[in-house]
Enzyme design. Structure first.
Site, short mmCIF file in Angstrom:
data_model
loop_
_atom_site.label_atom_id
_atom_site.label_comp_id
_atom_site.label_asym_id
_atom_site.label_seq_id
_atom_site.Cartn_x
_atom_site.Cartn_y
_atom_site.Cartn_z
N ARG A 63 45.32 -51.30 18.69
CA ARG A 63 45.06 -52.38 19.66
C ARG A 63 44.88 -53.71 18.91
O ARG A 63 45.37 -54.75 19.35
CB ARG A 63 43.78 -52.09 20.47
CG ARG A 63 43.88 -50.94 21.44
CD ARG A 63 44.60 -51.26 22.73
NE ARG A 63 43.92 -52.20 23.58
CZ ARG A 63 44.34 -52.50 24.81
NH1 ARG A 63 45.42 -51.91 25.32
NH2 ARG A 63 43.70 -53.38 25.54
N TYR A 91 51.37 -46.46 34.47
CA TYR A 91 50.59 -47.63 34.90
C TYR A 91 49.81 -47.38 36.19
O TYR A 91 49.48 -48.32 36.92
CB TYR A 91 51.51 -48.84 35.04
CG TYR A 91 51.84 -49.52 33.72
CD1 TYR A 91 50.82 -49.90 32.84
CD2 TYR A 91 53.15 -49.79 33.34
CE1 TYR A 91 51.11 -50.51 31.62
CE2 TYR A 91 53.44 -50.41 32.13
CZ TYR A 91 52.41 -50.77 31.28
OH TYR A 91 52.69 -51.40 30.08
N GLU A 114 48.14 -40.25 27.71
CA GLU A 114 49.44 -40.91 27.58
C GLU A 114 50.38 -40.13 26.66
O GLU A 114 51.57 -40.00 26.94
CB GLU A 114 49.25 -42.36 27.10
CG GLU A 114 48.60 -43.23 28.18
CD GLU A 114 48.17 -44.61 27.69
OE1 GLU A 114 48.34 -44.92 26.49
OE2 GLU A 114 47.66 -45.38 28.53
N ASN A 155 54.59 -59.17 26.89
CA ASN A 155 53.75 -59.10 25.69
C ASN A 155 54.13 -57.99 24.71
O ASN A 155 53.34 -57.55 23.88
CB ASN A 155 52.27 -59.06 26.07
CG ASN A 155 51.91 -57.84 26.90
OD1 ASN A 155 52.74 -56.96 27.13
ND2 ASN A 155 50.67 -57.77 27.34
N HIS A 172 52.77 -51.83 24.15
CA HIS A 172 51.65 -51.15 24.81
C HIS A 172 50.95 -50.31 23.76
O HIS A 172 51.60 -49.73 22.90
CB HIS A 172 52.15 -50.22 25.93
CG HIS A 172 51.08 -49.27 26.40
ND1 HIS A 172 50.15 -49.62 27.35
CD2 HIS A 172 50.75 -48.01 25.99
CE1 HIS A 172 49.32 -48.61 27.53
NE2 HIS A 172 49.66 -47.62 26.72
N THR A 208 45.77 -58.70 25.26
CA THR A 208 46.78 -58.58 26.32
C THR A 208 47.46 -59.91 26.60
O THR A 208 48.68 -59.98 26.78
CB THR A 208 46.10 -58.06 27.61
OG1 THR A 208 45.43 -56.83 27.31
CG2 THR A 208 47.11 -57.84 28.72
N PHE A 259 50.19 -57.95 40.01
CA PHE A 259 51.25 -57.92 38.99
C PHE A 259 51.93 -56.55 38.88
O PHE A 259 52.90 -56.41 38.14
CB PHE A 259 50.71 -58.36 37.62
CG PHE A 259 49.62 -57.49 37.05
CD1 PHE A 259 49.91 -56.31 36.38
CD2 PHE A 259 48.28 -57.87 37.16
CE1 PHE A 259 48.91 -55.51 35.85
CE2 PHE A 259 47.27 -57.07 36.63
CZ PHE A 259 47.59 -55.90 35.97
N ARG A 269 51.23 -59.77 19.22
CA ARG A 269 51.34 -60.60 20.42
C ARG A 269 51.12 -62.07 20.10
O ARG A 269 51.74 -62.93 20.74
CB ARG A 269 50.37 -60.09 21.50
CG ARG A 269 50.87 -58.79 22.14
CD ARG A 269 49.78 -58.11 22.92
NE ARG A 269 50.28 -57.02 23.76
CZ ARG A 269 49.48 -56.20 24.42
NH1 ARG A 269 48.16 -56.33 24.35
NH2 ARG A 269 49.98 -55.23 25.17
N LYS A 286 58.00 -52.32 24.29
CA LYS A 286 58.46 -52.48 25.66
C LYS A 286 59.85 -53.14 25.67
O LYS A 286 60.38 -53.54 24.63
CB LYS A 286 57.40 -53.26 26.44
CG LYS A 286 56.05 -52.48 26.49
CD LYS A 286 55.07 -52.93 27.56
CE LYS A 286 54.38 -54.20 27.25
NZ LYS A 286 53.14 -54.41 28.08
#
Ligand code: DAT
Ligand code: MG
Length: 149
Positions: free
Chosen positions: A85, A49, A126, A112, A115, A91, A57, A102, A9
């Site tokens: 993940r 998203y 995705e 963070n 993704h 998260t 948020f 993270r 990100k």
């Protein structure tokens, strides 16, 4: 072979962590299938998203993901969705396992760094949203037989 979608990100790009993220995924044994560096449009951000639309948020999340370029990638391997993940970590960075990206590089949920798809079904959606089929590269890696038994 299972595939998953990964983003570095804007904070990860700005902080010079693209290489760190790629290195960790490569070293874990995952295989790169597609990659591109791009500025995210509002339209793409809202589609990506969509599941979070309406949450408090959400506006900040769209601002964040469109604020600077991202590195979008597809990685494949055994249990790629779960494995990636786990490499990213929880998260909320303060809950992320030590050794995860993270944990090691982030403090706030809104910054963070990465993704990663959270299910095989969402990974497929995705990947289709971010890449055209011709951008997915099928290739033989010389180490495949030593990583995939
Ligand atoms: P993940 O990115 O681990 O899949 P998610 O899908 O629940 O997490 O949320 C997407 C992103 O939205 C997350 O990476 C950061 C942001 N986010 C989630 N919960 C948040 C919150 N309570 N406050 C601020 N940002 C949040
Ligand atoms: Mg998610």
């Amino acid at each position: 072979m299972e595939r998953t979608f990964v983003l570095v990100k804007p904070d990860g790009v700005q902080r010079g962590l693209i290489g760190e993220v790629i290195a960790r995924l490569e070293k874990r044994g995952l295989k790169l299938t597609a990659a591109k560096f791009l500025a995210v449009s509002n339209d793409l951000a809202e589609k990506h998203y969509a599941v979070h639309k309406g949450k408090d948020f959400y506006p900040g999340l769209i601002r964040y993901i469109t604020s600077a370029p991202v590195m979008a990638m597809v990685w494949e391997g055994t249990n790629a969705v779960a494995v990636v993940r786990q490499t990213m970590g929880a998260t909320r960075p303060w809950e992320a396992a030590p050794g995860s990206i993270r944990h090691d590089f982030a403090l706030e949920v809104g910054r963070n760094l990465t993704h990663a798809s959270d299910s095989v079904e969402n990974a497929q959606a995705e990947i289709a949203l971010w890449f055209s089929p011709t951008e997915l590269v099928e290739w033989q890696r010389c180490s495949d037989d030593w990583i995939f038994g």
